[in-house]
Design an enzyme around this catalytic site. Sequence first.
Site, PDB file in Angstrom:
ATOM      1  N   SER A  45       2.209 118.406  19.352  1.00  0.00           N
ATOM      2  CA  SER A  45       1.944 117.420  18.295  1.00  0.00           C
ATOM      3  C   SER A  45       2.174 116.037  18.876  1.00  0.00           C
ATOM      4  CB  SER A  45       2.917 117.610  17.132  1.00  0.00           C
ATOM      5  OG  SER A  45       4.185 117.075  17.474  1.00  0.00           O
ATOM      6  N   ASP A  46       1.635 115.010  18.245  1.00  0.00           N
ATOM      7  CA  ASP A  46       2.044 113.661  18.639  1.00  0.00           C
ATOM      8  C   ASP A  46       3.419 113.399  18.038  1.00  0.00           C
ATOM      9  OD1 ASP A  46       2.174 111.161  19.747  1.00  0.00           O
ATOM     10  OD2 ASP A  46       0.194 110.515  19.076  1.00  0.00           O
ATOM     11  N   PHE A  47       4.013 112.313  18.461  1.00  0.00           N
ATOM     12  CA  PHE A  47       5.392 111.953  18.144  1.00  0.00           C
ATOM     13  C   PHE A  47       5.653 112.011  16.631  1.00  0.00           C
ATOM     14  CE2 PHE A  47       9.228 109.525  17.985  1.00  0.00           C
ATOM     15  CZ  PHE A  47       9.746 109.453  19.272  1.00  0.00           C
ATOM     16  N   SER A  48       6.429 113.021  16.251  1.00  0.00           N
ATOM     17  CA  SER A  48       6.859 113.117  14.859  1.00  0.00           C
ATOM     18  C   SER A  48       5.743 113.498  13.866  1.00  0.00           C
ATOM     19  CB  SER A  48       7.501 111.777  14.455  1.00  0.00           C
ATOM     20  OG  SER A  48       7.994 111.833  13.193  1.00  0.00           O
ATOM     21  N   ALA A  49       4.573 113.825  14.406  1.00  0.00           N
ATOM     22  CA  ALA A  49       3.407 114.005  13.527  1.00  0.00           C
ATOM     23  C   ALA A  49       3.549 115.203  12.583  1.00  0.00           C
ATOM     24  CB  ALA A  49       2.137 114.136  14.358  1.00  0.00           C
TER      25      ALA A  49
END
Length: 740
Positions: A265-269
Site C-alpha cells: 500500500s502507499d503510506f498509510s493508505a
Amino acid sequence: MKQEQVLELLKQMTLGEKVGQLIQVLGEDFLRDNVDITTGPLRELNLSNEDLYNVGSILNVVGSENIRKIQDEYLAKNRLKIPLLFMADIINGYKTVLPIPIAQGCSWDTNIVYDCAKLSIEEGKVAGANVNFSPMVDLVRDARWGRVMESIGAEDPYLGEVFAKTIVQAYQGKDELNSKNVAACVKHFAAYGAVEAGRDYNTVDMSEREFRQYYLPAYKSAIDSGAKMIMTSFNTVNGIPSSVNKWLLRDLLRKELGFKGIIISDFSAIEETIAHGVSIDSKDAAYKAITAGVDIDMMSRAYSNNLKNLVKEGKVSEELLDESVLRVLQLKNELGLFENPYGNANAEAEKRILMSKENLNKARKLTADTLVLLKNENNILPLKKCNKIALIGPYADNIGILGSWSIFSEGVKIPTLKETFENKVGKDNILYSKGSEILKEKDINRILLADGKKPIHLENEEENEKKYVKEAIETAKNSDIIILAIGEHYKQSGEACSRANIEIPRIQQNLLNELSKLNKKIVAIVFSGRPLVLKDISEKVNAVLEVWFPGVEGANAITDVIFGDINPSAKLTMSFPQDAGQCPIYYNHYNTGRPQRGDFRFVSRYQDIPTESYYPFGYGLSYSKFIYSDLKISNKKMSKDSKIIVAVKVKNDSNVEGAEVVELYIQDLVASVVRPVRELKAFTKVHLSAFEEKTIEFEITVEMLKFWNEKLEYKAESGKFKIFVGTNSKDTLEEVFEYE
Ligand code: NOJ
C-alpha cells in the site's frame, strides 16, 4: 535458499511472525540507541518492542553503516533470522541527484532514461537499498497536480510504456532478479495522475475504456518487464480506494495481468479508507485490504493491530496470509538476503562511487539532454563568450535545484549558475544580481509550516524587494544581455503540492516587468517541476530554456547549453497550457462533435483564451534547423499480416551538428468508439551533422492500430488511418492508408 527451504521457513513461523512480514515501518526508530518505541511514530502502530523485531521491511533508511547496524541488531533478536528488506525512494538519484523524472522523459531517449536509472541505483544499492519505489508511471494530464514532476512518461501512454520497461530493466537487470540488483516497485496503482482538478489524493473516476486505453499501459509494461513490486495509489478508482479495490488488485492485476509480485500500500493508505468512507474502522480496512490483495501495509496501523485477530476469528484464512508472507520471503530470497543480509551495502564502494567525478561527469551530460529550449528568437542562443552578461534572478546563485525527492542528498555541495557561468567566461564578464526572492515570506511560510518546519522572517521585506529590483536594473544597464534565472520553488511541486495558479511567482514576474523596460535582450532560464503558464514570460523575453529541477550538475549542464557546448535536443512530454483554466490539457484528446472552426460561436472552445496549448506536446527547439520532407508510405493498404514502412527525409539545414527527435503519430479516422485526434506510436532520435540529410523509416504494425473497442475488446478495426510525422505533435506531414 531453495524454494523448499522457503516453504519450510514459512511453516515454522508463528502467526505474529507472519503478520510482521506484512508490516513496513519507518526506519528512523531503529537508528536510535536502545530502541524503545514506547514513544515516537511507531508507538502509534501499537507495536511492542518485541513486534519491532518481526517487521518485514523498513522505509527510507539507507547508508551502508545504518543498514549494517539495523540488520545486525534486528537479526540478533529475530527468532528465525529472517532479514529485513530495505526499501527506499531513490527517485532521481541518491547522492548524485539527476533531473526530476519528467525532465528525464523529455530526453525522448531510452539510453538517457536507462543511464539515469542505472546511475541512481548503482549509488542506492551500495547504500543498501534492496527495493526502489520507482518507476512512477502515472499518466498525467493536469499540470496543477504537483506530482507531474515524478512521471516518467508524463502525458503520453506510449512514452510511459517505453520508459517503464527501461527503468525496470535498469534496476533489476534484463534477466531474473539476482542479489546484485535492486527490485523495482512500480507506482501508484492506479490512475493516481487523474485526480480531479489536479488536487492531490482526490477522487479518480473514469470509464474502464479510458482507464485501459491510456492509464493502464505503463503499469502493464513495468509488470511485463518483471517489476517485483507494485504500490497502490491513494485515490479511489471508480468509487473504491485502490488499496481495498478487489477488482483492481485481484481481478485485473493478479488474474488478468498475471502479476506475481508483492503489492504494497502507499503510506498509510489502508487506514485512510476509513476517511474515504468505505471502511468502518481499522479492522475493517485491514480485512478489505488483505482480501483485495495488498500484501504489505506501509505505515498504517491496520495490519499490525488487526491481522492476527482477523485470522484467529476465521475472517481471513491463514492460507491467504501465507500467500502474502511467501511473496515477501521469496523476494528476500531472490535478493540473496538469507545468505547475505547486508545485500550490496558497501562502505568502501560508497566512498568510491557516491558523487564520484565519473558520476558527476555522467550526470552533467545526461542533464544537458533534458533541458528544453522553448523559444530562441533570432538565434540569440547560444551566447557568444564576449557578451557582458547580467545574470539575474533568485535561481542565479541558488542550490535549491534538486527537486522534492532529493531526500538523501541534504547538504551535498553543488555549483550554482553564478559559479559555472563565471568559470565559463570569467568573473569579469558576469554581473550578478539576485533581483528577488523566489517567493514572498507569506508564501514560503505556508510551505514551511505545512512541512512542520519553522517559518522564516524576511526583515524589511517590502523595502528589500524594491532594493533588489533596483540593484538588478542597475546591473542590467551595464550588460549586453540579461540572463534571468527564475521559477517556482522546488517545494511547490511534488507530493501534496497541487497549485491552482501555475504561473511564475508574482514577485519574479514583477522583476521581469521592470527589467523588460530596459529594452535589452533577455534569456529566461525557467526552473519548475511542472508545465507552467509561461505565456506572459515568454512574450517578454527573447529566449526560454525550461530546465525543470535539474539536479547536482544542473548549473554546469545549463551553462553547456547556454554557451553552445551542447546543442539542446529535449522535447516536452507534457503540454504547457495557455492558462491553468485549460487543465487538464493534452494533445491526444478527442475531437468533439463541434471542433473549433475559426471564430464560429457554437463550437467547443473558450471565449477568452485559445483552445490549444501554448507549447505543445513533443515540442522543443535546437540550435540546428531541421526540415522534414518527402513523407512516403510503402503501401496505401495494410492487412493484419502485412506492415507499412513510413519514410521521411530529415535535413539539418544549418551548420550546427545536432540531434532531432522524429515523432510519428496515428489517427484512426472512423471507429466504433471515438479515437484521439492523434496518438504517438513511434519516435527516434537522429543525429545529423551540419547540412546532413537522412531518411528515417518507421514500421507500422497492426499492434499500433489496436484500441479498446465498443465491446471492450482490444482490437484494430478496418478503415482509414492518418499518419503524421514531424518535429512535434502539431507540425507534421501527413499520409493516409487503409487497414483491411
Ligand atoms: C508516499 C508516496 O506517495 C510514494 O510515492 C512513496 O514511495 C511513499 N510515500 C514512500 O515514501
